[in-house]
Scaffold this motif. Structure first.
Motif, short mmCIF file in Angstrom:
data_model
loop_
_atom_site.label_atom_id
_atom_site.label_comp_id
_atom_site.label_asym_id
_atom_site.label_seq_id
_atom_site.Cartn_x
_atom_site.Cartn_y
_atom_site.Cartn_z
N ALA A 65 0.81 -1.22 0.00
CA ALA A 65 0.00 0.00 0.00
C ALA A 65 0.84 1.27 0.00
O ALA A 65 0.57 2.21 -0.75
CB ALA A 65 -0.94 -0.01 1.21
N GLY A 66 1.88 1.31 0.84
CA GLY A 66 2.70 2.51 0.90
C GLY A 66 3.42 2.78 -0.40
O GLY A 66 3.51 3.92 -0.85
N VAL A 67 3.94 1.72 -1.01
CA VAL A 67 4.67 1.86 -2.27
C VAL A 67 3.73 2.37 -3.36
O VAL A 67 4.04 3.31 -4.09
CB VAL A 67 5.30 0.52 -2.69
CG1 VAL A 67 6.02 0.67 -4.02
CG2 VAL A 67 6.24 0.00 -1.62
N VAL A 68 2.55 1.76 -3.46
CA VAL A 68 1.60 2.13 -4.51
C VAL A 68 1.08 3.55 -4.30
O VAL A 68 0.90 4.31 -5.26
CB VAL A 68 0.45 1.11 -4.56
CG1 VAL A 68 -0.69 1.60 -5.46
CG2 VAL A 68 0.96 -0.24 -5.04
N SER A 69 0.84 3.93 -3.07
CA SER A 69 0.35 5.29 -2.80
C SER A 69 1.34 6.35 -3.23
O SER A 69 0.96 7.42 -3.73
CB SER A 69 0.04 5.45 -1.31
OG SER A 69 -1.04 4.64 -0.92
N VAL A 70 2.62 6.09 -3.06
CA VAL A 70 3.65 7.07 -3.42
C VAL A 70 3.95 7.06 -4.91
O VAL A 70 4.05 8.10 -5.56
CB VAL A 70 4.94 6.81 -2.61
CG1 VAL A 70 6.08 7.69 -3.12
CG2 VAL A 70 4.71 7.05 -1.13
N VAL A 71 4.07 5.85 -5.49
CA VAL A 71 4.51 5.73 -6.88
C VAL A 71 3.37 5.85 -7.87
O VAL A 71 3.53 6.36 -8.97
CB VAL A 71 5.26 4.38 -7.07
CG1 VAL A 71 5.62 4.16 -8.52
CG2 VAL A 71 6.50 4.34 -6.19
N ASP A 72 2.17 5.37 -7.49
CA ASP A 72 1.01 5.34 -8.39
C ASP A 72 1.37 4.66 -9.72
O ASP A 72 1.26 5.26 -10.79
CB ASP A 72 0.49 6.75 -8.64
CG ASP A 72 -0.83 6.75 -9.43
OD1 ASP A 72 -1.49 5.70 -9.50
OD2 ASP A 72 -1.18 7.80 -9.99
N PRO A 73 1.80 3.40 -9.67
CA PRO A 73 2.25 2.73 -10.90
C PRO A 73 1.08 2.29 -11.78
O PRO A 73 -0.07 2.23 -11.33
CB PRO A 73 3.00 1.51 -10.36
CG PRO A 73 2.28 1.19 -9.08
CD PRO A 73 1.89 2.53 -8.49
N GLU A 74 1.41 1.98 -13.03
CA GLU A 74 0.40 1.44 -13.94
C GLU A 74 0.07 -0.01 -13.61
O GLU A 74 -1.02 -0.49 -13.95
CB GLU A 74 0.91 1.50 -15.38
CG GLU A 74 1.21 2.87 -15.92
CD GLU A 74 1.89 2.78 -17.27
OE1 GLU A 74 1.32 2.12 -18.18
OE2 GLU A 74 2.98 3.35 -17.43
N LEU A 75 1.01 -0.70 -12.97
CA LEU A 75 0.89 -2.14 -12.81
C LEU A 75 1.71 -2.60 -11.62
O LEU A 75 2.78 -2.06 -11.34
CB LEU A 75 1.39 -2.84 -14.09
CG LEU A 75 1.42 -4.36 -14.13
CD1 LEU A 75 0.00 -4.93 -14.11
CD2 LEU A 75 2.15 -4.83 -15.38
N VAL A 76 1.19 -3.61 -10.91
CA VAL A 76 1.96 -4.34 -9.90
C VAL A 76 2.08 -5.78 -10.37
O VAL A 76 1.08 -6.41 -10.74
CB VAL A 76 1.29 -4.30 -8.51
CG1 VAL A 76 1.97 -5.29 -7.56
CG2 VAL A 76 1.36 -2.90 -7.92
#
Length: 408
Positions: free
Chosen positions: A323-334
């Motif tokens: 969650a923390g990584v995605v919130s900061v980076v806002d990537p197209e894909l995980v």
């Protein structure tokens, strides 16, 4: 490419410069598409028939390309094919774990020439480095080379190499590999140029070149195996951080949001501990799955309706750290990679996506990584080929970011 091919008439328009541009375009096409006829190469690089014939004659005289099989149908003469001379250089891609060293050697075309796997002893630096060198020597011997004759060696390892010092950090899983300039020491030991790269970063590079991230600019890849890690790619370039530690999520402390209690510290535990094979197996057994390993338990749960509560609890743990990584980076894909992710497949990935979307604003899709087998070794080989092709042919290095390399 070699120089001395005739007089120059100007910085931007010299015959030599134009020849080198055309030669590189031809080499790149032959490496990418495999053996080609003169006519096929003509179409790819856009030169005239005489110019292409002259180019091939020149490259053949310099031993850059070689003639291959004749190609043709039932009508008309068969056409000569041409390919890059792979024997000009050999490279090695290596995966190092606490338990073994896994080596693949390929020629300059990327054709695999030898594979070698050897156990790694536990101990201090004076024990593990000679064992590593012995494994590399044995692998090179299979293709009639000494380790020092390899044009480039790329080693994928758990942990992060500080670009300023070459020291391997965040690597408790690799005792004996910390406290010294790893690329430099290995380069001296083997007698050739060595690059050391984080193992998960190499997996991300493979996914960018031949996996699910081929058309993706920003993504996060999470490694769910023996050790937890991630790679963050922004605008097709790996994010490394000031000390090479970007993506080292194993040491983050996160709450355990699994509903079934397994004795963990519910308020906060190391992310890597919550997702270690032992912890995943404990969670599986708390849900009634008695498989002998974590991947087996996850695979069984993914194939059975009764596995839904266990996989949901596992997804909660994964999503909490993400969650923390995605919130900061806002990537197209995980992307989820390694043994547990492969065992869970799309079923686990879908549950992680659902749980992740409960925690963050971005609606980032989550999928299993496409490349399986040994993606670390495959990524290491790909980087080694890129460096060697740059050295031999002058082709641009297309791997994402500057890698820590020995200065030989």
């Amino acid at each position: 490419m070699t120089g001395g091919r005739g007089p120059s008439t100007g910085r931007d328009g010299s015959p030599r410069l134009l020849r080198e541009i055309n030669d590189r375009a031809a080499i790149d096409a032959l490496l990418r598409d495999g053996p080609l006829t003169r006519a096929e190469l003509e179409d790819v690089i856009g030169l005239s028939k005489p110019a292409t014939a002259s180019l091939l004659a020149r490259l053949e005289a310099e031993d850059m390309v070689r003639r291959g099989e004749l190609r043709g149908g039932n009508r008309g003469p068969r056409a000569q094919t041409w390919s890059v001379n792979g024997a000009l250089a050999h490279v090695a891609g290596v995966s190092v774990t606490p338990h073994d060293v896994d080596v693949v050697i390929a020629d300059l075309t990327g054709t695999t020439c030898a594979e070698h796997r050897a156990a790694m002893p536990s101990g201090d630096t004076d024990v593990v480095l000679p064992a590593f060198a012995e494994a590399m020597t044995a692998a090179a011997r299979k293709v009639g080379l000494g380790a020092g004759e390899l044009r480039h060696v790329v080693v994928g390892a758990q942990g992060a190499v500080d670009p300023a010092t070459g020291h391997l950090g965040f690597a408790p899983h690799l005792p004996g590999w910390e406290g010294f300039d790893v690329p430099g020491r290995l380069g001296e030991l083997l007698g050739t140029e060595v690059t050391v790269e984080n193992d998960v970063n190499l997996v991300a590079l493979v996914e960018m070149s031949g996996g699910r991230a081929q058309e993706v600019r920003d993504f996060v890849l999470v490694w769910l195996g023996d050790g937890i890690g991630s790679a963050v790619v922004i605008n097709r370039v790996l994010l490394r951080g000031a000390t090479g530690g970007a993506g080292e999520i194993d040491w983050m402390y996160v709450p355990d949001r699994a509903h079934r209690d397994t004795g963990s510290d519910r308020a906060g535990d190391r992310f890597g501990t919550l997702l270690s094979p032992r912890s995943v197996l404990e969670l599986a057994r708390a849900h009634g799955f008695t498989a002998g390993s974590a991947p087996e338990a996850v695979r069984e749960a993914a194939e059975a309706p009764a596995g839904e509560p266990f996989l949901t609890d596992l997804a909660r743990r994964i999503a909490t750290g993400l969650a923390g990584v995605v919130s900061v980076v806002d990537p197209e894909l995980v992307l989820l990679s390694a043994e547990i992710a492969q065992a869970g497949g799309p079923v686990l990935a879908e549950k992680v996506e659902t749980e992740l979307h409960r925690l963050v604003v971005p609606r980032t899709p989550v999928h299993p990584a496409l490349i399986t087998g040994n993606p670390v070794r495959a990524g290491a080989l790909r980087v080694a080929l890129g460096v060697a092709r740059h050295r031999v042919f002058g082709l641009p290095i297309t791997t994402a970011g500057v890698l820590p390399t020995s200065g030989r």
